[in-house]
Design a protein around this motif. Structure first.
Motif, PDB file in Angstrom:
ATOM      1  N   UNK A   1      14.828  39.015  15.629  1.00  0.00           N
ATOM      2  CA  UNK A   1      14.328  39.098  14.256  1.00  0.00           C
ATOM      3  C   UNK A   1      15.151  40.079  13.433  1.00  0.00           C
ATOM      4  N   UNK A   2      15.215  39.812  12.137  1.00  0.00           N
ATOM      5  CA  UNK A   2      15.942  40.716  11.240  1.00  0.00           C
ATOM      6  C   UNK A   2      15.385  42.132  11.317  1.00  0.00           C
ATOM      7  N   UNK A   3      14.088  42.244  11.515  1.00  0.00           N
ATOM      8  CA  UNK A   3      13.455  43.563  11.581  1.00  0.00           C
ATOM      9  C   UNK A   3      13.978  44.392  12.753  1.00  0.00           C
ATOM     10  N   UNK A   4      14.474  43.716  13.810  1.00  0.00           N
ATOM     11  CA  UNK A   4      14.985  44.447  14.968  1.00  0.00           C
ATOM     12  C   UNK A   4      16.266  45.196  14.622  1.00  0.00           C
ATOM     13  N   UNK A   5      17.152  44.571  13.847  1.00  0.00           N
ATOM     14  CA  UNK A   5      18.409  45.243  13.506  1.00  0.00           C
ATOM     15  C   UNK A   5      18.159  46.432  12.590  1.00  0.00           C
ATOM     16  N   UNK A   6      17.223  46.271  11.654  1.00  0.00           N
ATOM     17  CA  UNK A   6      16.950  47.381  10.747  1.00  0.00           C
ATOM     18  C   UNK A   6      16.122  48.480  11.416  1.00  0.00           C
ATOM     19  N   UNK A   7      15.431  48.134  12.496  1.00  0.00           N
ATOM     20  CA  UNK A   7      14.686  49.155  13.242  1.00  0.00           C
ATOM     21  C   UNK A   7      15.652  50.092  13.970  1.00  0.00           C
TER      22      UNK A   7
ATOM     23  N   UNK B   1      15.939  48.471  25.084  1.00  0.00           N
ATOM     24  CA  UNK B   1      17.365  48.727  25.301  1.00  0.00           C
ATOM     25  C   UNK B   1      18.125  47.410  25.402  1.00  0.00           C
ATOM     26  N   UNK B   2      17.522  46.421  26.058  1.00  0.00           N
ATOM     27  CA  UNK B   2      18.159  45.105  26.140  1.00  0.00           C
ATOM     28  C   UNK B   2      18.360  44.509  24.745  1.00  0.00           C
ATOM     29  N   UNK B   3      17.333  44.638  23.899  1.00  0.00           N
ATOM     30  CA  UNK B   3      17.435  44.091  22.547  1.00  0.00           C
ATOM     31  C   UNK B   3      18.500  44.839  21.745  1.00  0.00           C
ATOM     32  N   UNK B   4      18.541  46.148  21.883  1.00  0.00           N
ATOM     33  CA  UNK B   4      19.553  46.940  21.181  1.00  0.00           C
ATOM     34  C   UNK B   4      20.955  46.525  21.638  1.00  0.00           C
ATOM     35  N   UNK B   5      21.081  46.255  22.929  1.00  0.00           N
ATOM     36  CA  UNK B   5      22.374  45.832  23.460  1.00  0.00           C
ATOM     37  C   UNK B   5      22.772  44.464  22.921  1.00  0.00           C
TER      38      UNK B   5
ATOM     39  N   UNK C   1      23.304  38.561   9.425  1.00  0.00           N
ATOM     40  CA  UNK C   1      24.271  37.848  10.264  1.00  0.00           C
ATOM     41  C   UNK C   1      24.180  38.299  11.718  1.00  0.00           C
ATOM     42  N   UNK C   2      24.015  39.596  11.926  1.00  0.00           N
ATOM     43  CA  UNK C   2      23.917  40.126  13.283  1.00  0.00           C
ATOM     44  C   UNK C   2      22.637  39.657  13.956  1.00  0.00           C
ATOM     45  N   UNK C   3      21.526  39.661  13.220  1.00  0.00           N
ATOM     46  CA  UNK C   3      20.259  39.197  13.777  1.00  0.00           C
ATOM     47  C   UNK C   3      20.363  37.739  14.212  1.00  0.00           C
ATOM     48  N   UNK C   4      20.997  36.902  13.380  1.00  0.00           N
ATOM     49  CA  UNK C   4      21.162  35.492  13.725  1.00  0.00           C
ATOM     50  C   UNK C   4      22.059  35.331  14.946  1.00  0.00           C
ATOM     51  N   UNK C   5      23.141  36.099  14.992  1.00  0.00           N
ATOM     52  CA  UNK C   5      24.075  36.028  16.125  1.00  0.00           C
ATOM     53  C   UNK C   5      23.412  36.475  17.422  1.00  0.00           C
ATOM     54  N   UNK C   6      22.571  37.501  17.328  1.00  0.00           N
ATOM     55  CA  UNK C   6      21.918  38.054  18.519  1.00  0.00           C
ATOM     56  C   UNK C   6      20.672  37.280  18.914  1.00  0.00           C
TER      57      UNK C   6
END
Length: 234
Positions: free
Chosen positions: A64-70, A30-34, A56-61
């Motif tokens: 890993x890129x895989x987290x945003x697509x997950x 949940x922290x990572x999603x936030x 861009x969102x993965x870099x800003x956050x």
């Protein structure tokens, strides 16, 4: 509308918000999603909705890129949930605002005697309250307003965002309607639509022009004129 009517609308909107992305299954996730949602919002404020891309969102956050697509299978889901969170938080803010405004309005109305002079004084007081609200918005919630404008534009081409935008607009419209009901308007919803349109235009112009002392005076003059016109017709 009951005394808590506008606040209840805001609470109901907050409770009705639906997220589209994958739900987090534990605290760490949940922290990572936030982090991802917060990063997407910062990009919207800085670069607009078109700047929101998985990489861009993965870099800003800092994830890993895989987290945003997950969590978000596509950009539409990410944008929807970013604005859904904004609407949810904005609804909570507006619920508190309407609760406080209701009592103050009733006090201002009660201390007058209903005469033309008293209505004129009341119009001045409400115009000043509204101008103070706008100034507070620009000083403390400018990034929120920037994001709101960006999402409103994107909603013209995104039906899911359009649903959230209409829900968000309803919060402010119902609150403004409550103001005019307390004042005794014969057409509170029509008066509310005019006032919210004025405020929306002023917010956009203030974002466009930046801080300008003369603009504060101009906003107050316009709001004062409008409130005098409304209260004179009661």
């Amino acid at each position: 509308m009951s005394p808590e009517g506008a606040a209840n609308v805001a609470v109901a909107v907050a409770e009705s918000v639906q997220y589209q992305g994958r739900k987090a299954s534990r605290y760490g996730s949940e922290q990572r999603r936030q982090l991802i949602l917060d990063a997407a919002m910062r990009i919207v404020v800085r670069d607009g909705v078109r700047g929101v891309r998985h990489r861009a969102v993965a870099a800003e956050a800092g994830v890993p890129l895989s987290a945003t697509t997950y969590y978000f299978k596509d950009i539409d889901d990410l944008l929807n949930d970013t604005f859904a969170q904004y609407v949810e938080r904005s609804a909570a803010f507006m619920a508190k605002l309407w609760q406080g405004t209701e009592g103050k309005l009733r006090y201002l109305v009660a201390k007058g005697d209903g005469s033309q002079r008293a209505r004129a004084v009341l119009a001045d007081e409400i115009a000043e309250m509204t101008a103070d609200y706008l100034q507070h918005q620009m000083l403390t919630r400018r990034e929120h307003l920037m994001a709101e404008q960006a999402f409103h534009q994107a909603a013209l081409f995104n039906p899911r965002l359009a649903v959230l935008v209409r829900s968000h607009q309803q919060i402010f419209l119902q609150g403004a309607g409550q103001i005019f009901e307390v004042l005794g308007s014969r057409q509170p919803q029509q008066d509310a639509k005019v006032l919210t349109a004025i405020i929306g235009r002023m917010e956009y112009q203030a974002l466009l022009d930046g801080a300008q002392p003369e603009a504060d005076n101009d906003r107050l003059a316009i709001l004062t004129r409008y409130m005098h016109l409304v209260l004179a017709a009661l």
